[in-house]
Design a protein around this motif. Structure first.
Motif, mmCIF file in Angstrom:
data_model
loop_
_atom_site.group_PDB
_atom_site.id
_atom_site.type_symbol
_atom_site.label_atom_id
_atom_site.label_comp_id
_atom_site.label_asym_id
_atom_site.label_seq_id
_atom_site.Cartn_x
_atom_site.Cartn_y
_atom_site.Cartn_z
ATOM 1 N N ARG A 299 0.839 -1.206 0.000
ATOM 2 C CA ARG A 299 0.000 0.000 0.000
ATOM 3 C C ARG A 299 0.868 1.247 0.000
ATOM 4 N N GLY A 300 0.344 2.277 -0.626
ATOM 5 C CA GLY A 300 1.062 3.535 -0.572
ATOM 6 C C GLY A 300 0.306 4.714 -1.155
ATOM 7 N N PRO A 301 -0.939 5.023 -0.769
ATOM 8 C CA PRO A 301 -1.775 4.338 0.231
ATOM 9 C C PRO A 301 -2.602 3.188 -0.317
ATOM 10 N N ASP A 302 -2.782 3.095 -1.661
ATOM 11 C CA ASP A 302 -3.629 2.054 -2.235
ATOM 12 C C ASP A 302 -2.801 0.815 -2.573
ATOM 13 N N PHE A 303 -3.444 -0.350 -2.533
ATOM 14 C CA PHE A 303 -2.759 -1.588 -2.843
ATOM 15 C C PHE A 303 -2.363 -1.648 -4.312
ATOM 16 N N SER A 304 -1.139 -2.116 -4.561
ATOM 17 C CA SER A 304 -0.693 -2.343 -5.933
ATOM 18 C C SER A 304 0.338 -3.467 -5.935
ATOM 19 N N PRO A 305 0.148 -4.496 -6.781
ATOM 20 C CA PRO A 305 1.157 -5.556 -6.877
ATOM 21 C C PRO A 305 2.467 -5.066 -7.471
ATOM 22 N N HIS A 306 2.460 -3.830 -7.986
ATOM 23 C CA HIS A 306 3.677 -3.240 -8.550
ATOM 24 C C HIS A 306 4.231 -2.160 -7.625
ATOM 25 N N GLY A 307 3.792 -2.161 -6.370
ATOM 26 C CA GLY A 307 4.225 -1.151 -5.425
ATOM 27 C C GLY A 307 5.715 -1.187 -5.162
ATOM 28 N N PHE A 309 7.710 -1.513 -2.507
ATOM 29 C CA PHE A 309 8.325 -2.537 -1.663
ATOM 30 C C PHE A 309 8.420 -3.865 -2.417
ATOM 31 N N LEU A 310 7.327 -4.281 -3.057
ATOM 32 C CA LEU A 310 7.350 -5.540 -3.801
ATOM 33 C C LEU A 310 8.335 -5.464 -4.961
ATOM 34 N N ALA A 311 8.409 -4.307 -5.595
ATOM 35 C CA ALA A 311 9.364 -4.130 -6.692
ATOM 36 C C ALA A 311 10.796 -4.206 -6.182
ATOM 37 N N LEU A 318 19.761 -10.548 -3.415
ATOM 38 C CA LEU A 318 19.685 -11.553 -2.350
ATOM 39 C C LEU A 318 18.250 -12.014 -2.127
ATOM 40 N N LEU A 319 17.310 -11.077 -2.068
ATOM 41 C CA LEU A 319 15.935 -11.408 -1.714
ATOM 42 C C LEU A 319 15.145 -12.006 -2.868
ATOM 43 N N SER A 320 15.485 -11.658 -4.092
ATOM 44 C CA SER A 320 14.700 -12.124 -5.238
ATOM 45 C C SER A 320 14.760 -13.636 -5.398
ATOM 46 N N ARG A 321 15.737 -14.275 -4.778
ATOM 47 C CA ARG A 321 15.881 -15.734 -4.873
ATOM 48 C C ARG A 321 15.257 -16.452 -3.680
ATOM 49 N N ARG A 322 14.597 -15.705 -2.807
ATOM 50 C CA ARG A 322 13.991 -16.312 -1.613
ATOM 51 C C ARG A 322 12.498 -16.556 -1.830
ATOM 52 N N VAL A 323 11.931 -17.394 -0.990
ATOM 53 C CA VAL A 323 10.504 -17.691 -1.022
ATOM 54 C C VAL A 323 9.751 -16.562 -0.332
ATOM 55 N N MET A 324 8.753 -16.000 -0.996
ATOM 56 C CA MET A 324 7.929 -14.942 -0.433
ATOM 57 C C MET A 324 6.475 -15.413 -0.439
ATOM 58 N N ILE A 325 5.850 -15.367 0.736
ATOM 59 C CA ILE A 325 4.473 -15.843 0.888
ATOM 60 C C ILE A 325 3.624 -14.724 1.471
ATOM 61 N N ALA A 326 2.509 -14.436 0.823
ATOM 62 C CA ALA A 326 1.619 -13.373 1.278
ATOM 63 C C ALA A 326 0.395 -13.947 1.958
ATOM 64 N N GLU A 327 0.031 -13.370 3.097
ATOM 65 C CA GLU A 327 -1.347 -13.483 3.567
ATOM 66 C C GLU A 327 -2.083 -12.374 2.813
ATOM 67 N N GLY A 337 -4.717 -13.878 -5.113
ATOM 68 C CA GLY A 337 -4.385 -14.021 -6.525
ATOM 69 C C GLY A 337 -3.824 -12.776 -7.173
ATOM 70 N N ALA A 338 -3.669 -11.687 -6.398
ATOM 71 C CA ALA A 338 -3.264 -10.401 -6.975
ATOM 72 C C ALA A 338 -1.794 -10.067 -6.756
ATOM 73 N N PHE A 339 -1.055 -10.908 -6.024
ATOM 74 C CA PHE A 339 0.349 -10.602 -5.785
ATOM 75 C C PHE A 339 1.202 -10.990 -6.989
ATOM 76 N N PRO A 340 2.444 -10.529 -7.043
ATOM 77 C CA PRO A 340 3.282 -10.829 -8.202
ATOM 78 C C PRO A 340 3.430 -12.330 -8.436
ATOM 79 N N PRO A 341 3.687 -12.746 -9.677
ATOM 80 C CA PRO A 341 3.740 -14.173 -10.018
ATOM 81 C C PRO A 341 4.753 -14.976 -9.217
ATOM 82 N N ALA A 342 5.817 -14.345 -8.742
ATOM 83 C CA ALA A 342 6.831 -15.088 -7.998
ATOM 84 C C ALA A 342 6.401 -15.378 -6.556
ATOM 85 N N TRP A 343 5.331 -14.734 -6.088
ATOM 86 C CA TRP A 343 4.907 -14.886 -4.701
ATOM 87 C C TRP A 343 3.929 -16.047 -4.551
ATOM 88 N N LEU A 344 4.023 -16.751 -3.436
ATOM 89 C CA LEU A 344 3.005 -17.695 -3.028
ATOM 90 C C LEU A 344 1.981 -16.953 -2.175
#
Length: 567
Positions: A299-307, A309-311, A318-327, A337-344
């Motif tokens: 958020r910033g303030p609205d939600f965006s999968p291209h925000g 922090f996620l970018a 280092l982080l791009s190769r790690r597992v990222m899981i969203a609640e 279903g709206a988070f970036p394709p690499a996220w679980l």
């Protein structure tokens, strides 16, 4: 000399507070833009805190502290502007970083994630030495590792282990936070769970890695335990109060439902979060992270999968190769279903559709969609779904089939807290579920394509007596009963793990499932309505669902040709 820096952009004065045998020495810090700096002789192990003119009387914890000398404890004086709190607040400990790690990721999407409450997991484990029970180190005990391997665990997901404080309404009720979702500083481990600090976590991660088991940290970056305006002043509130999101009228935003929300629209907040992730990867070697109320981070303030922090995570070497899981939800929105394709993503649609099918009021078609990886939500990226039938939040798996409604009176809120209307059932006496129902839920989970998640103890029938919001039960309600566990159910789950490994665990399987009726004939569109069962077939694999018989069969069908996965 040790250099101390802290960001306090609106402060007019900042002091470094050094502690030696309880005596406090205050050293003025010098402004350098938005940060304050001082260099003093402070060896490794020295205790320190901070003070500012924004919060007179309040000892503050460095937001970037990596080790504390004691846990946080709530006291009303923490919210009293005129009270000095030096005797209440933990001191940060000067700590040199360990040699950095850049380990390859052990966990791969498609495996089993095992959600663990660190204290509750081993607090009553008979094989773990008493002094080690309830700690991060206990997770590396041979008896624990053997159990993890037996049920097919690919990664343990540790519920929050960073230092937290009790919500202020709990101490008067004689209760304490058992889950840890109320942290204060993001990098410092709670001394109760990791008395050995980051070295203890690093050692446990290494031990599990040797067994092929990854470690995922459940991090709470959406808010801090300083809560609303009546909450305690502990760290950011006295250093950088603008780090919290506010409404146009200046009131605190509460998207996290906890009294405050960190503002990820600010670069300084994002930098603190990103440095936290890098810290745990480089210092402990973890595989990745699960983010509580993850839309806040986007958020910033609205939600965006291209925000931003996620970018930034995606661009970080280092982080791009790690597992990222969203609640994928918070108090202001639902973004499954709206988070970036690499996220679980945690898939609560899976949870509810599977439960409804076995309760008897859900459709076979919905179950089939979930079983096949929830392509309606994630398309061809089936391993993005983290499928689960129960988690820390809500009924345990055993309680799902034993209680038609919540029993949360022990939480001191007259049974008003927790989710009302959770999908659950009871076929007979309240509190006594049908073992066949629990087995059907577990077998469905293990038969599901993609990543699945099991909460510790559900494999042997853990119960919370119908409490579906046991966050305040730091007692036997949330401590696993290893001596009294259902060993037959545990053996059943171990068999499911073997079958899953032999059939469904390969995330490279990208074939579409084929569907058949229970009589072996291909499923037609009109067959789905009202049916009690079906078969899902993949190359070499057959999953048979039969609601009338309360059974799920997972078999390797060698008679079925194994087509090569598409290039």
């Amino acid at each position: 000399m040790t250099r101390f820096t802290v960001r306090a952009p609106t402060a007019g004065a900042v002091w470094l507070c050094l502690f030696d045998d309880g005596a406090e020495t205050r050293v003025p810090m010098a402004r350098a833009g938005e940060v304050w700096v001082v260099e003093v002789p402070a060896p490794e192990g020295a205790r320190y805190g901070l003070r500012t003119d924004l919060a007179p009387g309040k000892l503050l914890v460095d937001p970037r502290a990596t080790r504390l000398d004691r846990p946080f404890r709530y006291d009303p004086r923490l919210s009293d502007a005129g009270a000095d709190t030096a005797d209440l607040v933990p001191r940060a400990i000067v700590s040199a970083p360990l040699p950095p790690l850049d380990e390859p990721v052990v966990f791969r999407p498609g495996g089993l994630i095992y959600e663990v409450n660190v204290r509750g997991f081993t607090q009553r484990h008979p094989d773990v030495p008493a002094a080690q029970r309830g700690t991060v180190a206990a997770l590396a005990h041979p008896a624990v590792v053997a159990h993890l391997r037996r049920i097919g665990v690919a990664a343990v997901e540790l519920m929050p282990i960073t230092a937290w404080i009790d919500e202020r309404h709990l101490p008067p009720l004689g209760l304490a936070n058992a889950w840890g979702y109320n942290p204060v500083v993001p990098m410092a481990l709670d001394p109760r769970l990791a008395p050995g600090g980051i070295a203890e976590l690093r050692g446990t991660v290494a031990a599990l890695r040797r067994e092929g088991i990854g470690v995922i940290l459940d991090l709470v970056l959406n808010h801090t335990g300083e809560s609303d305006l009546d909450g305690p002043t502990l760290s950011l509130r006295g250093l950088d109060p603008a780090a919290y999101a506010t409404h146009a009228d200046g009131s605190l935003a509460n998207v996290a439902g906890t009294g405050n929300t960190l503002d990820f629209g600010q670069a300084a907040v994002r930098d603190l979060a990103l440095d936290t992730l890098r810290h745990f990867v480089a210092q402990a070697g973890v595989d990745g992270f699960r983010f509580d109320l993850a839309p806040v981070l986007a958020r910033g303030p609205d939600f965006s999968p291209h925000g931003p922090f996620l970018a930034a995570v995606a661009a970080d070497p280092l982080l791009s190769r790690r597992v990222m899981i969203a609640e994928p939800w918070d108090c202001a929105g639902y973004f499954l279903g709206a988070f970036p394709p690499a996220w679980l993503e945690w898939n609560d649609r899976y949870r509810d559709d599977v439960r409804r099918f076995w309760r008897g009021d859900g459709s076979a078609g919905a179950l089939a969609t979930r079983l096949a990886g929830s392509s309606d939500l994630f398309g061809a990226e089936r391993t993005r779904s983290v499928s689960f039938v129960a988690a820390h939040d809500g009924f345990t798996l055993a309680d799902v089939t034993a209680y038609a409604g919540r029993h949360n009176h022990a939480n001191g809120e007259d049974n008003r807290d927790g989710h009302h209307g959770e999908v659950s059932w009871n076929a007979g006496t309240e509190g006594q579920g049908d073992p066949a129902d629990a087995r059907a839920l577990l077998a469905t989970l293990y038969a599901t394509r993609g990543t699945i998640m099991l909460t510790a103890g559900d494999e042997f029938g853990r119960t919370q007596g119908g409490n579906n919001n046991a966050y305040a039960q730091q007692n036997a309600t949330t401590w696993l009963d290893w001596d009294g566990r259902d060993r037959a159910l545990e053996a059943f789950v171990a068999d499911l793990a073997r079958r899953r490994t032999a059939t469904l665990a390969d995330p490279a399987i990208r074939h579409d499932a084929r569907w058949f009726r229970l009589d072996g004939q291909p499923m037609r569109d009109e067959d789905w309505a009202g049916t009690d069962g079906f078969e899902m077939r993949l190359p070499g694999t057959r999953v048979r669902i039969d609601r009338a018989a309360r059974s799920v069969a997972i078999d390797s069908d060698e008679a079925m040709p194994r087509a090569a996965a598409p290039e």
